[in-house]
Design an enzyme around this catalytic site. Structure first.
Site, PDB file in Angstrom:
ATOM      1  N   GLY A   1     -49.167 -74.932   9.710  1.00  0.00           N
ATOM      2  CA  GLY A   1     -50.454 -75.102  10.610  1.00  0.00           C
ATOM      3  C   GLY A   1     -49.834 -74.753  11.944  1.00  0.00           C
TER       4      GLY A   1
ATOM      5  N   GLY B   1     -48.084 -75.333  14.816  1.00  0.00           N
ATOM      6  CA  GLY B   1     -47.177 -76.162  15.130  1.00  0.00           C
ATOM      7  C   GLY B   1     -46.971 -75.997  16.774  1.00  0.00           C
TER       8      GLY B   1
ATOM      9  N   LYS C   1     -50.835 -70.064  22.715  1.00  0.00           N
ATOM     10  CA  LYS C   1     -49.337 -70.370  22.015  1.00  0.00           C
ATOM     11  C   LYS C   1     -48.241 -70.763  22.966  1.00  0.00           C
ATOM     12  CE  LYS C   1     -46.372 -67.690  18.882  1.00  0.00           C
ATOM     13  NZ  LYS C   1     -46.370 -66.505  18.056  1.00  0.00           N
TER      14      LYS C   1
ATOM     15  N   ARG D   1     -55.906 -67.343   8.531  1.00  0.00           N
ATOM     16  CA  ARG D   1     -54.819 -66.385   7.802  1.00  0.00           C
ATOM     17  C   ARG D   1     -54.968 -66.643   6.026  1.00  0.00           C
ATOM     18  NH1 ARG D   1     -50.494 -67.839  11.666  1.00  0.00           N
ATOM     19  NH2 ARG D   1     -51.586 -68.464  13.439  1.00  0.00           N
TER      20      ARG D   1
ATOM     21  N   ASP E   1     -48.575 -66.836   5.835  1.00  0.00           N
ATOM     22  CA  ASP E   1     -49.168 -67.660   7.161  1.00  0.00           C
ATOM     23  C   ASP E   1     -49.280 -66.867   8.301  1.00  0.00           C
ATOM     24  OD1 ASP E   1     -46.241 -68.091   6.625  1.00  0.00           O
ATOM     25  OD2 ASP E   1     -46.424 -69.070   8.727  1.00  0.00           O
ATOM     26  N   ASN E   2     -48.648 -65.803   8.067  1.00  0.00           N
ATOM     27  CA  ASN E   2     -48.754 -64.666   9.206  1.00  0.00           C
ATOM     28  C   ASN E   2     -49.604 -63.699   8.920  1.00  0.00           C
ATOM     29  OD1 ASN E   2     -46.904 -66.364  10.668  1.00  0.00           O
ATOM     30  ND2 ASN E   2     -44.976 -65.299  10.085  1.00  0.00           N
TER      31      ASN E   2
HETATM   32  P1  AMP Z   1     -43.500 -68.484  12.708  1.00  0.00           P
HETATM   33  O1  AMP Z   1     -42.413 -68.253  11.734  1.00  0.00           O
HETATM   34  O2  AMP Z   1     -43.484 -68.289  14.085  1.00  0.00           O
HETATM   35  O3  AMP Z   1     -44.986 -67.947  12.137  1.00  0.00           O
HETATM   36  O4  AMP Z   1     -43.858 -70.164  12.307  1.00  0.00           O
HETATM   37  C1  AMP Z   1     -43.875 -70.616  11.231  1.00  0.00           C
HETATM   38  C2  AMP Z   1     -44.409 -72.254  11.476  1.00  0.00           C
HETATM   39  O5  AMP Z   1     -43.500 -72.896  12.321  1.00  0.00           O
HETATM   40  C3  AMP Z   1     -45.743 -72.314  12.113  1.00  0.00           C
HETATM   41  O6  AMP Z   1     -46.446 -73.356  11.585  1.00  0.00           O
HETATM   42  C4  AMP Z   1     -45.300 -72.604  13.550  1.00  0.00           C
HETATM   43  O7  AMP Z   1     -46.627 -73.036  14.223  1.00  0.00           O
HETATM   44  C5  AMP Z   1     -44.324 -73.379  13.433  1.00  0.00           C
HETATM   45  N1  AMP Z   1     -43.460 -73.291  14.531  1.00  0.00           N
HETATM   46  C6  AMP Z   1     -42.702 -72.268  15.113  1.00  0.00           C
HETATM   47  N2  AMP Z   1     -41.938 -72.466  16.169  1.00  0.00           N
HETATM   48  C7  AMP Z   1     -42.244 -73.723  16.509  1.00  0.00           C
HETATM   49  C8  AMP Z   1     -41.898 -74.740  17.641  1.00  0.00           C
HETATM   50  N3  AMP Z   1     -41.042 -74.211  18.607  1.00  0.00           N
HETATM   51  N4  AMP Z   1     -42.396 -76.154  17.709  1.00  0.00           N
HETATM   52  C9  AMP Z   1     -43.233 -76.237  16.742  1.00  0.00           C
HETATM   53  N5  AMP Z   1     -43.469 -75.382  15.758  1.00  0.00           N
HETATM   54  C10 AMP Z   1     -43.230 -74.205  15.661  1.00  0.00           C
HETATM   55 MG    MG Z   2     -46.734 -67.756  12.363  1.00  0.00          MG
END
Ligand code: AMP
Ligand code: MG
Length: 487
Positions: free
Chosen positions: A90, A92, A113, A183, A252-253
């Site tokens: 989700g 985050g 973001k 996604r 998820d990406n």
């Molecule tokens: P990503 O690899 O950037 O696609 O992130 C994978 C998951 O981790 C997603 O659900 C993001 O929203 C969450 N996420 C990545 N970085 C952070 C952060 N600094 N704080 C909170 N959630 C994060």
């Molecule tokens: Mg992501």
């Protein structure tokens, strides 16, 4: 041209309700200031580019202000990360602020973001650092300029808010635009949690709003899946043809629209290297450059699994089977164009493969090779490129075949050939070291290099006066930069 107050919101995703997202307000960052804005992206919202310079712009996109019509929501989804299912992901650290219509009737999600913690933050702080925000901004706009579908970036807002990664950094926010932020992982979430009604509601929403033409087909969901397969095959063909390595192709990406989405440790190839891994936590090379092709299919099968309530397994299998041939056809078409070929011959695939093998063996710069190959006169261009290859005899054999192949194309003039090739072979790409230079300056408060790089990359095919330093191979320090994944 619109002022910021004039945007027209229609928050269709928010209206799906609390099963799909949670209302969360952005958490402001301190002393928000404009780092960079894209006037091309602002034009998508009909915004006057001058409004980027007003204080309210940085306040809106730094989380201090909000339109009355915005309905900020953190979306829930799940997904396969490095091959394993993660049941709860989700937004985050990102919020869907709302959905905006432009005068042409196009619809754009506004996604902020780095907007602070949400129920999906897990252990994270909800923040994004300046470094990764600049990289996402530059990459989305550069991919778009190359003709590669991507989410867009309106602006980056910097701040004084400290955040801790491997070292202390500053928080920033990037405002991302896309026609949808749904996604593959959205479908997976409702499928694996067996929330049948919500799953159905999501499928209807996506079909109706994002694939309306499929509604006319005898099997609308199958037509929609087929369209998603086609778009992804084409997207990944473009990544491969232009040397873009995404780095974190988790489901998820992956956007259901087939656009490049969620930028992390991505890289454009400098030297051609089929085995290049841009994500240094990817120890097995799951997302290496050449693996992006089969991973595209793997991800589509994960989506297919989540669509089994609506489409027969047989039809899903058959449609998945279209991916590779579609990918190959798009890829070969793009590579023919990069080689200046306008016709198709049976052996073209081999001609491309042999060239890439020679480039791989000699570590030839992927972007500059094709650009120089289009220089005029062709015979001289080929002769000069020869020096970049260790295996001269191998290159000569390839070049003889290439020249013969070009001759069979008929007689375009040298100038026509150059123009045709330069129109598809960029001179400027977002090399990691160029991004790094711009980031280093920005971290000490000088945003001019981000602006210059953004400007150069907005016209990647056009030679720009005084910009020679952006069209060079990387210096030694910039060759194998490790890009931190903690962004
Ligand atoms: P990503 O690899 O950037 O696609 O992130 C994978 C998951 O981790 C997603 O659900 C993001 O929203 C969450 N996420 C990545 N970085 C952070 C952060 N600094 N704080 C909170 N959630 C994060
Ligand atoms: Mg992501």
């Amino acid at each position: 041209m619109k002022a910021l107050d004039d945007l027209t919101f229609d928050n269709r995703f928010a209206r799906l309700g609390d099963g799909f997202s949670t209302h969360v307000l952005p958490e402001p960052i301190d002393a928000p200031r404009l780092v960079v804005a894209s006037s091309a992206a602002m034009a998508l919202l009909d915004l006057d580019p001058a409004v980027a310079q007003t204080p309210v712009f940085a306040e809106l996109f730094g989380g201090h202000k909000l339109w009355a019509e915005a309905e900020p929501r953190a979306m829930v989804y799940s997904g396969h990360q490095f091959g394993s299912y993660n049941p709860q992901l989700g937004d985050g650290r990102g919020l869907l602020l709302g959905e905006v219509y432009n005068a042409a009737g196009e619809h754009w999600d506004l996604h902020l973001k780095g907007a602070g913690q949400t129920p999906y933050s897990r252990m994270g702080d909800g923040r994004a650092v300046l470094r990764s925000s600049i990289r996402e901004f530059l990459a989305s706009e550069a991919l778009h300029a190359l003709g590669i579908p991507s989410s867009r970036a309106l602006c980056v807002i910097g701040s004084d808010t400290p955040v801790w990664r491997e070292k202390q950094e500053r928080a920033a926010m990037v405002l991302r635009l896309a026609p949808s932020h749904i996604r593959f992982g959205h479908f997976e979430y409702f499928y694996y949690t067996q929330k049948t009604e919500l799953h159905q509601q999501l499928a209807e929403h996506v079909l109706k709003l994002h694939f309306p033409e499929c509604q006319e087909q005898p099997e609308p969901y199958l037509a929609m899946f087929r369209e998603i397969v086609e778009r992804n095959a084409e997207l990944i063909a473009k990544w491969q043809a232009y040397g873009f390595c995404h780095g974190v192709m988790n489901t998820d990406n992956m956007s259901i629209l087939g656009i490049t989405f969620d930028f992390g440790p991505f890289a454009f190839l400098d030297d051609f290297d089929a085995h290049f891994i841009c994500n240094h936590s990817d120890h097995e090379g799951r997302y290496s450059f050449s693996n992006q092709v089969p991973i595209g299919q793997w991800n589509l099968s994960a989506l297919a699994q989540a669509l089994t309530p609506y489409i027969s397994v047989e039809a899903l299998r058959e449609t998945l089977g279209l991916y590779l041939p579609l990918y190959q056809a798009h890829y070969l078409d793009l590579m023919r164009r990069r080689l200046g070929l306008t016709t198709a011959e049976d052996d073209d695939q081999k001609l491309v493969e042999r060239l890439l093998q020679l480039m791989q063996n000699s570590g030839v710069d992927y972007t500059l090779f094709f650009r120089r190959l289009g220089d005029e006169p062709a015979a001289l261009a080929v002769a000069q490129l020869r020096d970049d290859f260790v295996d001269r005899a191998g290159f000569d054999a390839w070049a003889d075949e290439y020249k013969a192949r070009v001759e069979r194309e008929g007689n375009a003039s040298e100038t026509q050939r150059r123009e045709r090739m330069h129109a598809v072979n960029p001179l400027y790409i977002l090399r990691n070291y160029l991004a790094q230079n711009a980031i280093t300056a920005a971290e000490s408060g000088d945003y001019s290099e981000v602006h210059r790089l953004h400007e150069v990359l907005s016209k990647p095919f056009e030679e720009q006066a005084g910009m020679e330093q952006y069209a060079q191979r990387p210096p030694d320090w910039g060759k194998h930069l490790e890009i931190s994944c903690s962004s």
